[in-house]
Design a protein around this motif. Sequence first.
Motif, PDB file in Angstrom:
ATOM      1  N   VAL A 236       0.859  -1.187   0.000  1.00  0.00           N
ATOM      2  CA  VAL A 236       0.000   0.000   0.000  1.00  0.00           C
ATOM      3  C   VAL A 236       0.893   1.234   0.000  1.00  0.00           C
ATOM      4  O   VAL A 236       1.815   1.342   0.813  1.00  0.00           O
ATOM      5  N   MET A 237       0.628   2.140  -0.918  1.00  0.00           N
ATOM      6  CA  MET A 237       1.381   3.391  -1.005  1.00  0.00           C
ATOM      7  C   MET A 237       0.557   4.526  -0.439  1.00  0.00           C
ATOM      8  O   MET A 237      -0.582   4.755  -0.880  1.00  0.00           O
ATOM      9  N   MET A 238       1.121   5.234   0.556  1.00  0.00           N
ATOM     10  CA  MET A 238       0.455   6.411   1.107  1.00  0.00           C
ATOM     11  C   MET A 238       1.194   7.676   0.693  1.00  0.00           C
ATOM     12  O   MET A 238       2.419   7.696   0.612  1.00  0.00           O
ATOM     13  N   ASP A 239       0.421   8.726   0.463  1.00  0.00           N
ATOM     14  CA  ASP A 239       0.997  10.022   0.118  1.00  0.00           C
ATOM     15  C   ASP A 239       0.030  11.109   0.585  1.00  0.00           C
ATOM     16  O   ASP A 239      -1.172  11.045   0.285  1.00  0.00           O
ATOM     17  N   ASP A 240       0.548  12.054   1.341  1.00  0.00           N
ATOM     18  CA  ASP A 240      -0.245  13.193   1.801  1.00  0.00           C
ATOM     19  C   ASP A 240      -1.536  12.749   2.483  1.00  0.00           C
ATOM     20  O   ASP A 240      -2.610  13.300   2.244  1.00  0.00           O
ATOM     21  N   GLY A 241      -1.425  11.741   3.348  1.00  0.00           N
ATOM     22  CA  GLY A 241      -2.570  11.330   4.151  1.00  0.00           C
ATOM     23  C   GLY A 241      -3.586  10.459   3.455  1.00  0.00           C
ATOM     24  O   GLY A 241      -4.667  10.204   3.995  1.00  0.00           O
ATOM     25  N   ARG A 242      -3.254   9.979   2.260  1.00  0.00           N
ATOM     26  CA  ARG A 242      -4.197   9.149   1.500  1.00  0.00           C
ATOM     27  C   ARG A 242      -3.498   7.888   1.007  1.00  0.00           C
ATOM     28  O   ARG A 242      -2.286   7.879   0.777  1.00  0.00           O
ATOM     29  N   ILE A 243      -4.270   6.835   0.813  1.00  0.00           N
ATOM     30  CA  ILE A 243      -3.778   5.670   0.076  1.00  0.00           C
ATOM     31  C   ILE A 243      -3.994   5.949  -1.400  1.00  0.00           C
ATOM     32  O   ILE A 243      -5.125   6.136  -1.850  1.00  0.00           O
ATOM     33  N   ILE A 244      -2.895   6.007  -2.140  1.00  0.00           N
ATOM     34  CA  ILE A 244      -3.014   6.378  -3.554  1.00  0.00           C
ATOM     35  C   ILE A 244      -2.886   5.175  -4.483  1.00  0.00           C
ATOM     36  O   ILE A 244      -3.250   5.268  -5.659  1.00  0.00           O
ATOM     37  N   GLU A 245      -2.345   4.058  -3.943  1.00  0.00           N
ATOM     38  CA  GLU A 245      -2.204   2.878  -4.794  1.00  0.00           C
ATOM     39  C   GLU A 245      -1.989   1.664  -3.903  1.00  0.00           C
ATOM     40  O   GLU A 245      -1.361   1.759  -2.850  1.00  0.00           O
ATOM     41  N   GLU A 246      -2.533   0.531  -4.320  1.00  0.00           N
ATOM     42  CA  GLU A 246      -2.256  -0.721  -3.626  1.00  0.00           C
ATOM     43  C   GLU A 246      -2.334  -1.863  -4.618  1.00  0.00           C
ATOM     44  O   GLU A 246      -3.024  -1.788  -5.634  1.00  0.00           O
ATOM     45  N   GLY A 247      -1.580  -2.901  -4.313  1.00  0.00           N
ATOM     46  CA  GLY A 247      -1.565  -4.047  -5.200  1.00  0.00           C
ATOM     47  C   GLY A 247      -0.559  -5.073  -4.737  1.00  0.00           C
ATOM     48  O   GLY A 247       0.066  -4.930  -3.676  1.00  0.00           O
ATOM     49  N   THR A 248      -0.381  -6.116  -5.507  1.00  0.00           N
ATOM     50  CA  THR A 248       0.592  -7.148  -5.179  1.00  0.00           C
ATOM     51  C   THR A 248       2.005  -6.591  -5.341  1.00  0.00           C
ATOM     52  O   THR A 248       2.215  -5.578  -6.030  1.00  0.00           O
ATOM     53  N   PRO A 249       2.993  -7.245  -4.723  1.00  0.00           N
ATOM     54  CA  PRO A 249       4.373  -6.811  -4.947  1.00  0.00           C
ATOM     55  C   PRO A 249       4.746  -6.804  -6.429  1.00  0.00           C
ATOM     56  O   PRO A 249       5.462  -5.903  -6.885  1.00  0.00           O
ATOM     57  N   GLU A 250       4.259  -7.792  -7.171  1.00  0.00           N
ATOM     58  CA  GLU A 250       4.555  -7.837  -8.607  1.00  0.00           C
ATOM     59  C   GLU A 250       4.062  -6.568  -9.300  1.00  0.00           C
ATOM     60  O   GLU A 250       4.768  -5.990 -10.139  1.00  0.00           O
ATOM     61  N   HIS A 251       2.850  -6.144  -8.935  1.00  0.00           N
ATOM     62  CA  HIS A 251       2.301  -4.905  -9.505  1.00  0.00           C
ATOM     63  C   HIS A 251       3.186  -3.720  -9.143  1.00  0.00           C
ATOM     64  O   HIS A 251       3.552  -2.904 -10.005  1.00  0.00           O
ATOM     65  N   PHE A 252       3.534  -3.618  -7.875  1.00  0.00           N
ATOM     66  CA  PHE A 252       4.247  -2.434  -7.411  1.00  0.00           C
ATOM     67  C   PHE A 252       5.636  -2.311  -8.018  1.00  0.00           C
ATOM     68  O   PHE A 252       6.086  -1.215  -8.368  1.00  0.00           O
ATOM     69  N   PHE A 253       6.316  -3.422  -8.113  1.00  0.00           N
ATOM     70  CA  PHE A 253       7.718  -3.358  -8.511  1.00  0.00           C
ATOM     71  C   PHE A 253       7.937  -3.547 -10.006  1.00  0.00           C
ATOM     72  O   PHE A 253       9.063  -3.409 -10.484  1.00  0.00           O
ATOM     73  N   THR A 254       6.882  -3.838 -10.744  1.00  0.00           N
ATOM     74  CA  THR A 254       7.032  -3.959 -12.197  1.00  0.00           C
ATOM     75  C   THR A 254       6.155  -2.988 -12.968  1.00  0.00           C
ATOM     76  O   THR A 254       6.527  -2.564 -14.062  1.00  0.00           O
ATOM     77  N   ALA A 255       4.992  -2.621 -12.404  1.00  0.00           N
ATOM     78  CA  ALA A 255       4.087  -1.758 -13.167  1.00  0.00           C
ATOM     79  C   ALA A 255       3.253  -0.851 -12.273  1.00  0.00           C
ATOM     80  O   ALA A 255       2.017  -0.843 -12.353  1.00  0.00           O
ATOM     81  N   PRO A 256       3.903  -0.033 -11.425  1.00  0.00           N
ATOM     82  CA  PRO A 256       3.111   0.909 -10.626  1.00  0.00           C
ATOM     83  C   PRO A 256       2.396   1.902 -11.532  1.00  0.00           C
ATOM     84  O   PRO A 256       2.923   2.289 -12.582  1.00  0.00           O
ATOM     85  N   GLN A 257       1.198   2.309 -11.115  1.00  0.00           N
ATOM     86  CA  GLN A 257       0.371   3.160 -11.979  1.00  0.00           C
ATOM     87  C   GLN A 257       0.476   4.644 -11.638  1.00  0.00           C
ATOM     88  O   GLN A 257       0.478   5.491 -12.527  1.00  0.00           O
ATOM     89  N   HIS A 258       0.556   4.971 -10.365  1.00  0.00           N
ATOM     90  CA  HIS A 258       0.508   6.374  -9.942  1.00  0.00           C
ATOM     91  C   HIS A 258       1.890   7.009 -10.104  1.00  0.00           C
ATOM     92  O   HIS A 258       2.913   6.416  -9.765  1.00  0.00           O
TER      93      HIS A 258
END
Length: 269
Positions: A236-258
Motif C-alpha cells: 500500500v502506497m500512502m501520500d499526503d494522508g491518502r492511500i493512492i495505490e495498492e496491489g501485489t508486490p509484482e504490480h508495485f515493482f514492475t508496473a506501478p500506476q501512480h
Amino acid sequence: MSVNILDAIGGLPRPETDTVVEATAVEKWFGKLHVLKGVSLTVKRREVVVVIGASGSGKTTFIRCINHLEKIQKGRIFVNGHLIGYREESGKLVEDKERNIAKQRQEIGMVFQRFNLFPHMTVLDNITEAPMKVRGVPKDEAVTTGRALLARVGLSMKEAVYPSQLSGGQQQRVAIARALAMKPALLLFDEPTSALDPEMIGEVLDVMKELAIEGMTMIVVSHEMGFAREVADRVVMMDDGRIIEEGTPEHFFTAPQHERTKAFLSKIL
C-alpha cells in the motif's frame, strides 16, 4: 533459527472474522494539520500488508490509530470485528471507557521503531509482564511461554539480562516476542528496522518472515523493499494522508500506476 514461532504461544488465536482490519474513511487531525484524509483499508486473516511512502505521508499515524494510540476524528476502525476505541451512539462516535479500550488492545500487538522495552526489567520479565498483569496468565505459564518465544527468536541465553546489554537487533527480537506473548490477532510494525545498524536488520526481518509464513496477520510500515517484495501479500502506497495505490508486490515493482508511486520507488530502489 527455529521455525514455528507461533507454536510457542499455542498457535494463532481463533479469529472472530476473516476480516481482521476494516478501516473506513478514517480522518485524523493534529490541530489544524490534516494527517489522514479518508483512509480506508481492509486486511484479511493471514494477510501481510506492507505500507510504504515518504516521511510525513501518514503511515505511522494510521497504524497508531488502529491501536488507538492516536484518536481519530471521523471514520471507523474495526479489528477482529470490534470497533476500536469508540462506541456508537445515535450514529456518532463516542470514545469508549479506558478499560474497554485496554481489552480491545489485547488483540493487537505493536512493535515500535525504538523497541520500547522496560529498561529496569530483564528480558524475560519484559515478555511475561503483560500476559500476567493484563490477561491474568499464571506466572508459571507466562514464564514457560516467554522462554519458548525467546528460543524461537534465538535469544534463550539472554532471558536474565537487561535491554541495555543487548544489541539493537536483539532488543527488537525481544520486542516481537513480547508482542506475541499476548497472543494477538494482529501485529503492527512501525518501521521495525529503521533504528538498527545494517548488519542487524536481517535478523529481525528473518523473524518477521517466519511469522508471515506461519500465518500471522501483519501490517508493516517499512522501507525494506526486499521484504515487501518477498513477503507481502499486498503493498500500500500512502501520500499526503491518502492511500493512492495498492496491489501485489509484482504490480508495485514492475508496473506501478501512480506517478507519485513511480517517483518514490525510483528513489529507494
